[in-house]
Design a protein around this motif. Sequence first.
Motif, PDB file in Angstrom:
ATOM      1  N   ALA A   1      21.739  82.856  43.584  1.00 39.45           N
ATOM      2  CA  ALA A   1      21.850  81.468  44.043  1.00 39.45           C
ATOM      3  C   ALA A   1      23.154  80.855  43.548  1.00 39.45           C
ATOM      4  O   ALA A   1      23.496  80.935  42.375  1.00 39.45           O
ATOM      5  N   ALA A   2      23.896  80.229  44.457  1.00 39.22           N
ATOM      6  CA  ALA A   2      25.135  79.536  44.111  1.00 39.22           C
ATOM      7  C   ALA A   2      25.507  78.628  45.275  1.00 39.22           C
ATOM      8  O   ALA A   2      25.096  78.865  46.421  1.00 39.22           O
ATOM      9  N   ALA A   3      26.284  77.594  44.984  1.00 35.48           N
ATOM     10  CA  ALA A   3      26.783  76.699  46.029  1.00 35.48           C
ATOM     11  C   ALA A   3      28.297  76.659  45.947  1.00 35.48           C
ATOM     12  O   ALA A   3      28.869  76.500  44.855  1.00 35.48           O
ATOM     13  N   LEU A   4      28.955  76.810  47.082  1.00 38.80           N
ATOM     14  CA  LEU A   4      30.399  76.706  47.173  1.00 38.80           C
ATOM     15  C   LEU A   4      30.734  75.328  47.736  1.00 38.80           C
ATOM     16  O   LEU A   4      30.309  74.972  48.833  1.00 38.80           O
ATOM     17  N   VAL A   5      31.497  74.560  46.966  1.00 37.31           N
ATOM     18  CA  VAL A   5      31.905  73.207  47.362  1.00 37.31           C
ATOM     19  C   VAL A   5      33.383  73.239  47.707  1.00 37.31           C
ATOM     20  O   VAL A   5      34.200  73.703  46.891  1.00 37.31           O
ATOM     21  N   ARG A   6      33.737  72.757  48.904  1.00 38.38           N
ATOM     22  CA  ARG A   6      35.147  72.703  49.291  1.00 38.38           C
ATOM     23  C   ARG A   6      35.465  71.356  49.914  1.00 38.38           C
ATOM     24  O   ARG A   6      34.664  70.792  50.675  1.00 38.38           O
ATOM     25  N   VAL A   7      36.661  70.839  49.609  1.00 35.19           N
ATOM     26  CA  VAL A   7      37.105  69.572  50.172  1.00 35.19           C
ATOM     27  C   VAL A   7      37.495  69.777  51.629  1.00 35.19           C
ATOM     28  O   VAL A   7      38.323  70.647  51.948  1.00 35.19           O
ATOM     29  N   VAL A   8      36.893  68.990  52.534  1.00 36.12           N
ATOM     30  CA  VAL A   8      37.186  69.116  53.967  1.00 36.12           C
ATOM     31  C   VAL A   8      37.797  67.847  54.547  1.00 36.12           C
ATOM     32  O   VAL A   8      38.273  67.861  55.685  1.00 36.12           O
ATOM     33  N   ALA A   9      37.796  66.746  53.795  1.00 34.89           N
ATOM     34  CA  ALA A   9      38.439  65.508  54.249  1.00 34.89           C
ATOM     35  C   ALA A   9      38.815  64.700  53.017  1.00 34.89           C
ATOM     36  O   ALA A   9      38.065  64.651  52.036  1.00 34.89           O
ATOM     37  N   GLY A  10      39.975  64.070  53.082  1.00 38.33           N
ATOM     38  CA  GLY A  10      40.475  63.296  51.956  1.00 38.33           C
ATOM     39  C   GLY A  10      41.962  63.519  51.810  1.00 38.33           C
ATOM     40  O   GLY A  10      42.656  63.893  52.775  1.00 38.33           O
ATOM     41  N   PRO A  11      42.519  63.314  50.606  1.00 40.96           N
ATOM     42  CA  PRO A  11      43.946  63.551  50.397  1.00 40.96           C
ATOM     43  C   PRO A  11      44.348  64.962  50.797  1.00 40.96           C
ATOM     44  O   PRO A  11      43.658  65.927  50.493  1.00 40.96           O
ATOM     45  N   ALA A  12      45.476  65.084  51.484  1.00 46.51           N
ATOM     46  CA  ALA A  12      45.898  66.372  52.039  1.00 46.51           C
ATOM     47  C   ALA A  12      46.019  67.444  50.976  1.00 46.51           C
ATOM     48  O   ALA A  12      45.700  68.617  51.212  1.00 46.51           O
ATOM     49  N   GLU A  13      46.443  67.057  49.781  1.00 49.69           N
ATOM     50  CA  GLU A  13      46.655  68.058  48.741  1.00 49.69           C
ATOM     51  C   GLU A  13      45.352  68.632  48.190  1.00 49.69           C
ATOM     52  O   GLU A  13      45.365  69.633  47.464  1.00 49.69           O
ATOM     53  N   LEU A  14      44.214  68.022  48.535  1.00 43.69           N
ATOM     54  CA  LEU A  14      42.925  68.511  48.052  1.00 43.69           C
ATOM     55  C   LEU A  14      42.195  69.404  49.054  1.00 43.69           C
ATOM     56  O   LEU A  14      41.219  70.061  48.692  1.00 43.69           O
ATOM     57  N   ILE A  15      42.626  69.408  50.318  1.00 46.19           N
ATOM     58  CA  ILE A  15      41.922  70.159  51.351  1.00 46.19           C
ATOM     59  C   ILE A  15      41.839  71.636  50.960  1.00 46.19           C
ATOM     60  O   ILE A  15      42.836  72.279  50.631  1.00 46.19           O
ATOM     61  N   GLY A  16      40.598  72.165  50.978  1.00 41.00           N
ATOM     62  CA  GLY A  16      40.384  73.563  50.650  1.00 41.00           C
ATOM     63  C   GLY A  16      40.120  73.840  49.184  1.00 41.00           C
ATOM     64  O   GLY A  16      39.734  74.961  48.836  1.00 41.00           O
ATOM     65  N   ARG A  17      40.318  72.841  48.309  1.00 40.37           N
ATOM     66  CA  ARG A  17      40.020  73.063  46.886  1.00 40.37           C
ATOM     67  C   ARG A  17      38.539  73.394  46.725  1.00 40.37           C
ATOM     68  O   ARG A  17      37.698  72.889  47.464  1.00 40.37           O
ATOM     69  N   ALA A  18      38.205  74.191  45.723  1.00 39.40           N
ATOM     70  CA  ALA A  18      36.860  74.767  45.652  1.00 39.40           C
ATOM     71  C   ALA A  18      36.224  74.606  44.276  1.00 39.40           C
ATOM     72  O   ALA A  18      36.913  74.592  43.246  1.00 39.40           O
TER      73      ALA A  18
ATOM     74  N   GLU B  79      41.284  56.753  48.610  1.00 34.08           N
ATOM     75  CA  GLU B  79      40.638  57.516  49.667  1.00 34.08           C
ATOM     76  C   GLU B  79      39.440  58.310  49.161  1.00 34.08           C
ATOM     77  O   GLU B  79      39.531  59.040  48.178  1.00 34.08           O
ATOM     78  N   PRO B  80      38.264  58.178  49.821  1.00 35.32           N
ATOM     79  CA  PRO B  80      37.114  59.005  49.444  1.00 35.32           C
ATOM     80  C   PRO B  80      37.341  60.455  49.842  1.00 35.32           C
ATOM     81  O   PRO B  80      38.263  60.781  50.594  1.00 35.32           O
ATOM     82  N   VAL B  81      36.498  61.311  49.332  1.00 38.14           N
ATOM     83  CA  VAL B  81      36.603  62.747  49.582  1.00 38.14           C
ATOM     84  C   VAL B  81      35.302  63.226  50.209  1.00 38.14           C
ATOM     85  O   VAL B  81      34.217  62.885  49.733  1.00 38.14           O
ATOM     86  N   THR B  82      35.407  64.019  51.284  1.00 42.20           N
ATOM     87  CA  THR B  82      34.242  64.661  51.886  1.00 42.20           C
ATOM     88  C   THR B  82      34.263  66.137  51.540  1.00 42.20           C
ATOM     89  O   THR B  82      35.298  66.801  51.688  1.00 42.20           O
ATOM     90  N   VAL B  83      33.131  66.629  51.062  1.00 42.68           N
ATOM     91  CA  VAL B  83      33.040  68.034  50.678  1.00 42.68           C
ATOM     92  C   VAL B  83      31.971  68.731  51.505  1.00 42.68           C
ATOM     93  O   VAL B  83      30.968  68.128  51.880  1.00 42.68           O
ATOM     94  N   LEU B  84      32.227  69.993  51.793  1.00 36.20           N
ATOM     95  CA  LEU B  84      31.219  70.868  52.393  1.00 36.20           C
ATOM     96  C   LEU B  84      30.550  71.630  51.266  1.00 36.20           C
ATOM     97  O   LEU B  84      31.222  72.245  50.439  1.00 36.20           O
ATOM     98  N   VAL B  85      29.228  71.595  51.243  1.00 36.16           N
ATOM     99  CA  VAL B  85      28.456  72.348  50.257  1.00 36.16           C
ATOM    100  C   VAL B  85      27.733  73.466  50.998  1.00 36.16           C
ATOM    101  O   VAL B  85      26.846  73.209  51.815  1.00 36.16           O
ATOM    102  N   GLU B  86      28.126  74.712  50.744  1.00 37.18           N
ATOM    103  CA  GLU B  86      27.460  75.882  51.322  1.00 37.18           C
ATOM    104  C   GLU B  86      26.520  76.473  50.276  1.00 37.18           C
ATOM    105  O   GLU B  86      26.971  76.925  49.226  1.00 37.18           O
TER     106      GLU B  86
END
Length: 416
Positions: free
Chosen positions: A139-156, A206-213
């Motif tokens: 069990a694990a969750a991968l969190v990645r930035v999908v919306a927000g400051p450009a320099e954060l996109i894809g951070r995990a 700016e807020p940040v939107t993250v995808l949690v898989e």
Amino acid sequence: MLDIADELTRWRARGRDFAAATVVAVSGSAPREVGAALAVDADGAAIGSVSGGCVEGAVYELCQRALESGRSTVERFGYSDDDAFAVGLTCGGVIDVLVTPVRGGDPDQGGGAGPGDRTTGEASATLAAALDAAAGGRAAALVRVVAGPAELIGRALLVRPGGGYAGSLGGDPALDRTAAAEAAALLDAGRTDTRTIGATGERCGEPVTVLVESSVPAPHMIIFGAVDFASALVRVGKFLGYHVSVCDARPVFATPQRFPEADEVVADWPHRYLDAQVTRSARTAPDGARAGEEADEGRAGGGIDGRTVLCVLTHDAKFDVPLLERALRLPVGYVGAMGSRRTHLDRLRRLRAAGLTERELARLRSPIGLDLGARTPEETALSIAAEIVADRRGGTGTPLTGAHTPIHHDPPPPRN
């Protein structure tokens, strides 16, 4: 991306660079869910799907560009249903896709798929650890930035049961803590979803939107009753991705030879086996003291949680009543019991006498399955599986032809 972790882990082990495109938002009648992924390696090989074929070509090219640039990006595909055919998304709807380049081999060596890669160093190691956990059934969750400051996109960020985490979404500890807490709740429910986090800590504006898989061990289907119907249901359960156990008190029937596709065949009284599974789950449940550890070790082989499916096919009161008395009080996903309507009424009478409330009895799906006119064991197994899927996904079981119900449903809220 975690839905194709097995193959991506093999690619990494062979040192193959790749870019992974992951669906991060869906609206309208798009065919794939959030978390669906397509990956393309440096040689042009592709695995997975983000749209069932509608925009795979465009996403494939996007992955190739990401491999060249080394940069994560988010792109949108599709318009309204009326315009969908013209732009290639023939089923309508809109999907947003995060494309992330990843270097194969040892992530600790640094480097990405290109000069501008943002998955270097710690972020690359985080993605690799998430893939390893998913491929290993942990069990694990991968969190990645999908919306927000450009320099954060894809951070995990990698979040484990209990809320322990590794990696960073951009150097703001408050953002990491908030995202980890949100991810831990989704992981506990076995859900993949997005969350928007407001400005926190040192980060303003700016807020940040993250995808949690969420990647969790296979859900557990327990079939009570080693009968012909059980044999067919084992095959369907495996097809749907369950870890399938068969339990029967009669050793002559509960044998691996009769159920070769089952993950586990147990000769024991059904209620006693269920009690043992509950005890096992309580013993291996993550807690705050073990946050950051592999607290889910051993859970891939079964246990009880909110996704567990219990199918009672014995239709014998001496087995059914003590079993259902326990099952209907557990926070599992589905409880169904086979039998005629007359058997069902007698079973309810016995369960009421055992002290079950009407609310608890209302959770019982009996007679089990949807009305498909099933006769054979295979048809009956399909009927049961259809009800399980409808219950899990919030479907009605109504024929789509001529109906005005949506084809794709929002997921029902998690069970407490």
